[in-house]
Write an enzyme that holds these catalytic residues in place. Sequence first.
Site, PDB file in Angstrom:
ATOM      1  N   HIS A  49       0.687  -1.029   0.102  1.00 31.25           N
ATOM      2  CA  HIS A  49       0.049  -0.068  -0.095  1.00 31.25           C
ATOM      3  C   HIS A  49       0.943   1.263   0.114  1.00 31.25           C
ATOM      4  O   HIS A  49       0.627   2.386  -0.562  1.00 31.25           O
ATOM      5  CB  HIS A  49      -0.991  -0.084   1.262  1.00 31.25           C
ATOM      6  CG  HIS A  49      -1.733   1.105   1.494  1.00 31.25           C
ATOM      7  ND1 HIS A  49      -1.745   2.243   2.571  1.00 31.25           N
ATOM      8  CD2 HIS A  49      -2.734   1.625   0.691  1.00 31.25           C
ATOM      9  CE1 HIS A  49      -2.415   3.094   2.383  1.00 31.25           C
ATOM     10  NE2 HIS A  49      -3.055   2.731   1.300  1.00 31.25           N
ATOM     11  N   GLU A  52       2.130   1.749  -3.558  1.00 33.64           N
ATOM     12  CA  GLU A  52       1.035   2.316  -4.230  1.00 33.64           C
ATOM     13  C   GLU A  52       1.180   3.853  -4.005  1.00 33.64           C
ATOM     14  O   GLU A  52       0.848   4.782  -4.986  1.00 33.64           O
ATOM     15  CB  GLU A  52      -0.205   1.729  -3.918  1.00 33.64           C
ATOM     16  CG  GLU A  52      -1.337   2.420  -4.496  1.00 33.64           C
ATOM     17  CD  GLU A  52      -2.874   2.415  -3.491  1.00 33.64           C
ATOM     18  OE1 GLU A  52      -3.433   3.729  -3.796  1.00 33.64           O
ATOM     19  OE2 GLU A  52      -2.998   1.650  -3.024  1.00 33.64           O
ATOM     20  N   HIS A  53       1.262   4.523  -2.689  1.00 31.75           N
ATOM     21  CA  HIS A  53       1.141   5.955  -2.934  1.00 31.75           C
ATOM     22  C   HIS A  53       2.365   6.363  -3.226  1.00 31.75           C
ATOM     23  O   HIS A  53       2.395   7.692  -3.979  1.00 31.75           O
ATOM     24  CB  HIS A  53       1.137   6.127  -1.359  1.00 31.75           C
ATOM     25  CG  HIS A  53      -0.096   6.271  -0.523  1.00 31.75           C
ATOM     26  ND1 HIS A  53      -0.768   7.291   0.121  1.00 31.75           N
ATOM     27  CD2 HIS A  53      -1.192   5.321  -0.504  1.00 31.75           C
ATOM     28  CE1 HIS A  53      -2.023   6.835   0.582  1.00 31.75           C
ATOM     29  NE2 HIS A  53      -2.025   5.718   0.477  1.00 31.75           N
ATOM     30  N   GLU A 128      -4.557   8.250   7.385  1.00 34.68           N
ATOM     31  CA  GLU A 128      -5.525   7.298   6.858  1.00 34.68           C
ATOM     32  C   GLU A 128      -5.732   6.092   7.552  1.00 34.68           C
ATOM     33  O   GLU A 128      -7.189   5.681   7.654  1.00 34.68           O
ATOM     34  CB  GLU A 128      -5.136   6.742   5.384  1.00 34.68           C
ATOM     35  CG  GLU A 128      -5.819   5.989   4.489  1.00 34.68           C
ATOM     36  CD  GLU A 128      -5.324   5.457   3.455  1.00 34.68           C
ATOM     37  OE1 GLU A 128      -5.822   4.680   2.626  1.00 34.68           O
ATOM     38  OE2 GLU A 128      -4.214   6.002   3.126  1.00 34.68           O
TER      39      GLU A 128
END
Length: 431
Positions: A49, A52-53, A128
């Site tokens: 993840h 991905e950022h 987040e």
Amino acid sequence: MSFTYHRDVLPNGLRVVTIETPHLHTALLAVYVRTGSRHESVHSNGVSHFLEHLFFRGSEGWPDTVRMNSAVEEVGGNLNGVTTRDHGYYYTPLHPAHLDVGLAILGDMLTRPRLTDMEVERSIILEEMLDEVDEKGRDIDIDNLSKRLLFPEHPLSFKIAGTRESVSALTHAQVLEHFARHYVTGNLVVSAAGRVKRDEVLALVERHFARLPQGPESQDLPPPLTPRGPRLHVVTHDEAQTEFRLSFRTVPEHHPDWPALQLLRRFLDDGLSSRLPFEIVEKRGLAYSVHASLEAFHDAGIFEIEAASAPERASLVVGEMFRVLGELADTPVAEEELARAKRRHRMLLEFSQDSPGELSGWFAGTELFRRPESFSLRADLVDAASTAQVRDVARRYFARDNLTVVAVGQRKGIKALEKVVETAEGLPSAT
């Protein structure tokens, strides 16, 4: 057929899926990669993840992220990325006349990322993650909690975004290592769906993904058996409603029982006239909504039912769920209800053929793990299921010892919920 499906493998091993739908006025580009939290360790949890950022922080060819996004947006696009437990994907819709722009940017992002500004992204990800925890830092996300019970001490139980501890400790070297291992030709599928042409797509992919290194697909540790149920895990949390999920371990999509499971899902939740919404919401007013769904990995599946209610009503809602599930396991459904579910299934499959996103997910997303079947074959398999088969599958999977329940809410009503789950009245015993 309203579309033409092509599967090609480039000389370097990269798979390209093209779904030509010439009657549409749009196109969708997507790149699927077989890496997610399932492919991590306790210490690297969240790296997929995180990566991905970082892709959206620019690439060698597009170091200015404003220009990168603007170039895609000017041709009708919008760059996005998603990470799941077993894969990730990067996509953009765009005008069919400008495939070159979209593939140039996606190709550069995923083969020559700058992977900079790690501390800024770390801060964003930690923010987040606050959605999944309470003020004490305890996990209150119903999906995370249920996966932890279903797949104990296995990577499928890892949180997709990672934990606060693992994300805080992730290093640039870990990110680089994960990128080098998983972003290789054998582990990616590039797709284009909509008003596109196979030859053009192949030429553009070959050009813009030329720098992608060769390598094999990711390997998955087989999931463990789910501990014997019925089991209940409660996290007390001071909210107005108690949220809960029932989970039954099932099978992956290519298993012979999957068509009957799809029908069971439709009997239970496919509009207000289906069994769970009618019995729990419309007839008894016990909850505002209730949902049933199927989640599939390539080597496991889960049948999930969830709702939220006033704390004192949680045991009543769950008890009613058990009664409805038990009826499906005991009594064959009427032919009229079976025929309706089959019609709905076939119609919705037909509807999905008008969506480039649905087409891409069906053919290219599935390609990461196995060769996808056609829409017509899937519809035919569901049509072939009999009332006896559906009842047998309900008995097999809606069994007491296959039940896992997670609840998040006030202490009020927990004792009653514990009793209902412990007896699981209405559910069949294991066969």
